[in-house]
Design an enzyme around this catalytic site. Structure first.
Site, PDB file in Angstrom:
ATOM      1  N   LYS A   1       6.696   1.218   8.980  1.00  0.00           N
ATOM      2  CA  LYS A   1       5.649   1.273   7.972  1.00  0.00           C
ATOM      3  C   LYS A   1       4.373   1.783   8.629  1.00  0.00           C
ATOM      4  O   LYS A   1       4.257   1.782   9.844  1.00  0.00           O
ATOM      5  CB  LYS A   1       5.410  -0.114   7.358  1.00  0.00           C
ATOM      6  CG  LYS A   1       6.579  -0.540   6.459  1.00  0.00           C
ATOM      7  CD  LYS A   1       6.402  -1.876   5.773  1.00  0.00           C
ATOM      8  CE  LYS A   1       5.104  -2.070   5.059  1.00  0.00           C
ATOM      9  NZ  LYS A   1       4.793  -1.031   4.065  1.00  0.00           N
ATOM     10  N   GLY A   2       3.434   2.223   7.783  1.00  0.00           N
ATOM     11  CA  GLY A   2       2.125   2.585   8.327  1.00  0.00           C
ATOM     12  C   GLY A   2       1.776   4.053   8.275  1.00  0.00           C
ATOM     13  O   GLY A   2       0.704   4.434   8.747  1.00  0.00           O
TER      14      GLY A   2
ATOM     15  N   ASP B   1       6.311  -4.041  -1.186  1.00  0.00           N
ATOM     16  CA  ASP B   1       5.682  -2.925  -0.471  1.00  0.00           C
ATOM     17  C   ASP B   1       6.691  -1.802  -0.249  1.00  0.00           C
ATOM     18  O   ASP B   1       7.909  -2.032  -0.289  1.00  0.00           O
ATOM     19  CB  ASP B   1       5.138  -3.431   0.882  1.00  0.00           C
ATOM     20  CG  ASP B   1       4.027  -2.547   1.428  1.00  0.00           C
ATOM     21  OD1 ASP B   1       3.755  -1.481   0.850  1.00  0.00           O
ATOM     22  OD2 ASP B   1       3.418  -2.943   2.444  1.00  0.00           O
ATOM     23  N   GLY B   2       6.177  -0.633   0.011  1.00  0.00           N
ATOM     24  CA  GLY B   2       7.008   0.520   0.352  1.00  0.00           C
ATOM     25  C   GLY B   2       7.330   0.523   1.837  1.00  0.00           C
ATOM     26  O   GLY B   2       6.967  -0.392   2.580  1.00  0.00           O
TER      27      GLY B   2
ATOM     28  N   THR C   1       0.848  -1.196   0.000  1.00  0.00           N
ATOM     29  CA  THR C   1       0.000   0.000   0.000  1.00  0.00           C
ATOM     30  C   THR C   1       0.881   1.242   0.000  1.00  0.00           C
ATOM     31  O   THR C   1       1.944   1.251   0.628  1.00  0.00           O
ATOM     32  CB  THR C   1      -0.893  -0.008   1.257  1.00  0.00           C
ATOM     33  OG1 THR C   1      -1.795  -1.109   1.142  1.00  0.00           O
ATOM     34  CG2 THR C   1      -1.706   1.283   1.385  1.00  0.00           C
ATOM     35  N   GLY C   2       0.397   2.283  -0.680  1.00  0.00           N
ATOM     36  CA  GLY C   2       1.105   3.565  -0.639  1.00  0.00           C
ATOM     37  C   GLY C   2       1.504   4.014  -2.029  1.00  0.00           C
ATOM     38  O   GLY C   2       1.255   3.330  -3.023  1.00  0.00           O
ATOM     39  N   SER C   3       2.176   5.164  -2.066  1.00  0.00           N
ATOM     40  CA  SER C   3       2.472   5.794  -3.348  1.00  0.00           C
ATOM     41  C   SER C   3       3.562   5.052  -4.123  1.00  0.00           C
ATOM     42  O   SER C   3       3.662   5.209  -5.345  1.00  0.00           O
ATOM     43  CB  SER C   3       2.881   7.247  -3.119  1.00  0.00           C
ATOM     44  OG  SER C   3       4.041   7.303  -2.311  1.00  0.00           O
ATOM     45  N   THR C   4       4.388   4.239  -3.445  1.00  0.00           N
ATOM     46  CA  THR C   4       5.414   3.463  -4.151  1.00  0.00           C
ATOM     47  C   THR C   4       4.849   2.098  -4.560  1.00  0.00           C
ATOM     48  O   THR C   4       5.035   1.666  -5.710  1.00  0.00           O
ATOM     49  CB  THR C   4       6.662   3.278  -3.253  1.00  0.00           C
ATOM     50  OG1 THR C   4       6.960   4.526  -2.605  1.00  0.00           O
ATOM     51  CG2 THR C   4       7.862   2.851  -4.068  1.00  0.00           C
TER      52      THR C   4
ATOM     53  N   GLU D   1      -0.772  -5.017   6.244  1.00  0.00           N
ATOM     54  CA  GLU D   1       0.557  -5.261   5.657  1.00  0.00           C
ATOM     55  C   GLU D   1       1.301  -6.314   6.469  1.00  0.00           C
ATOM     56  O   GLU D   1       1.879  -7.247   5.911  1.00  0.00           O
ATOM     57  CB  GLU D   1       1.353  -3.954   5.617  1.00  0.00           C
ATOM     58  CG  GLU D   1       0.827  -2.979   4.585  1.00  0.00           C
ATOM     59  CD  GLU D   1       1.515  -1.634   4.587  1.00  0.00           C
ATOM     60  OE1 GLU D   1       1.407  -0.925   3.574  1.00  0.00           O
ATOM     61  OE2 GLU D   1       2.151  -1.270   5.597  1.00  0.00           O
TER      62      GLU D   1
END
Ligand SMILES: O=C[C@H](O)[C@H](O)[C@H](O)COP(=O)(O)O
Length: 229
Positions: free
Chosen positions: A99-100, A86-87, A30-33, A108
């Site tokens: 993370k988070g 994941d990023g 999850t996230g922009s990466t 995640e």
């Protein structure tokens, strides 16, 4: 040579997705990466470079994006995942992570602990020498009695605040809240994780310790492949 952060994130994502093979069950971060990795898996499926992929999404947003780009998505079950991509918000030399910041830490961690290989993708701004150097540590807590949980947390980590979404507390996909805490210098992160997980009302933390096998970190002079030091 790419210097903008979005271009760097995409380069790291493409390197990670090169490790995905046909027939794999893939943890989708999850996230922009992580978004670039999901899009790249979708592109490779559409191009016929991959087939038989199933994804396990770590947030509602990644679930929706995966379906949109044509990745079949299944719920997490006890079978291992071949890979998860994941990023991260912080990466130390041992590939311990925070993370988070995007709020997805619980799904995640639940997903990535089952991956045979956790591959982290990031731009160079995420590298730190000490976990807690730049980013706050997100801690997912139960909504019921959250003020009491925060009081207990303040006895462990004095500085921190409940994450807000405008005037309201931020609510995770799981219906919980997030307390963003500062980790003071000198803290043993393994002891801290045990202490936080033993705190009533804490559901999980954004400390991902000893979980990642490899990180692709993109900088203007290229993508570095990092292994735990
Ligand atoms: O909850 C969000 C996740 O842990 C993300 O992987 C992390 O916040 C990094 O996100 P981004 O790639 O947007 O910096």
């Amino acid at each position: 040579m790419t210097t903008d952060l979005e271009g760097l994130k995409k380069e790291a994502a493409i390197r990670a997705v090169a490790l995905v093979g046909s027939g794999m069950r893939v943890g989708l971060g999850t996230g922009s990466t992580a978004k670039y990795a999901i899009e790249e898996i979708g592109r490779r499926l559409a191009a016929g470079e991959l087939s038989g992929i199933t994804g396990v999404a770590t947030s509602e947003a990644s679930d929706a994006l995966a379906r949109q780009v044509g990745i079949p998505v299944e719920a997490l079950d006890p079978r291992p995942l071949d890979i998860a991509i994941d990023g991260a918000d912080e990466i130390d030399p041992a590939l311990n992570l925070i993370k988070g910041l995007g709020g997805a830490l619980l799904r995640e961690k639940l997903t990535e602990v089952q991956a045979r290989q956790l591959v982290i993708i990031a731009d160079h701004t995420k590298l730190v020498t000490r976990i807690g150097e730049k980013a706050p540590l997100p801690i997912e807590i139960a909504r019921f009695g959250f003020l009491s949980t925060i009081e207990r947390l303040r006895a462990v980590l004095s500085a921190g605040r409940l994450r807000q979404n405008g005037a309201q507390p931020y609510v995770t996909d799981n219906g919980n809240l997030i307390f963003d805490a500062q980790i003071p210098e000198g803290h043993d992160i393994h002891a801290l994780e045990r202490q936080l997980k033993g705190t009533l009302g804490v559901i999980d933390t954004g400390l991902f310790l000893g979980m990642a096998q490899v990180a692709f970190v993109a900088a203007p002079d290229g993508v570095q492949e990092l292994r735990p030091q």
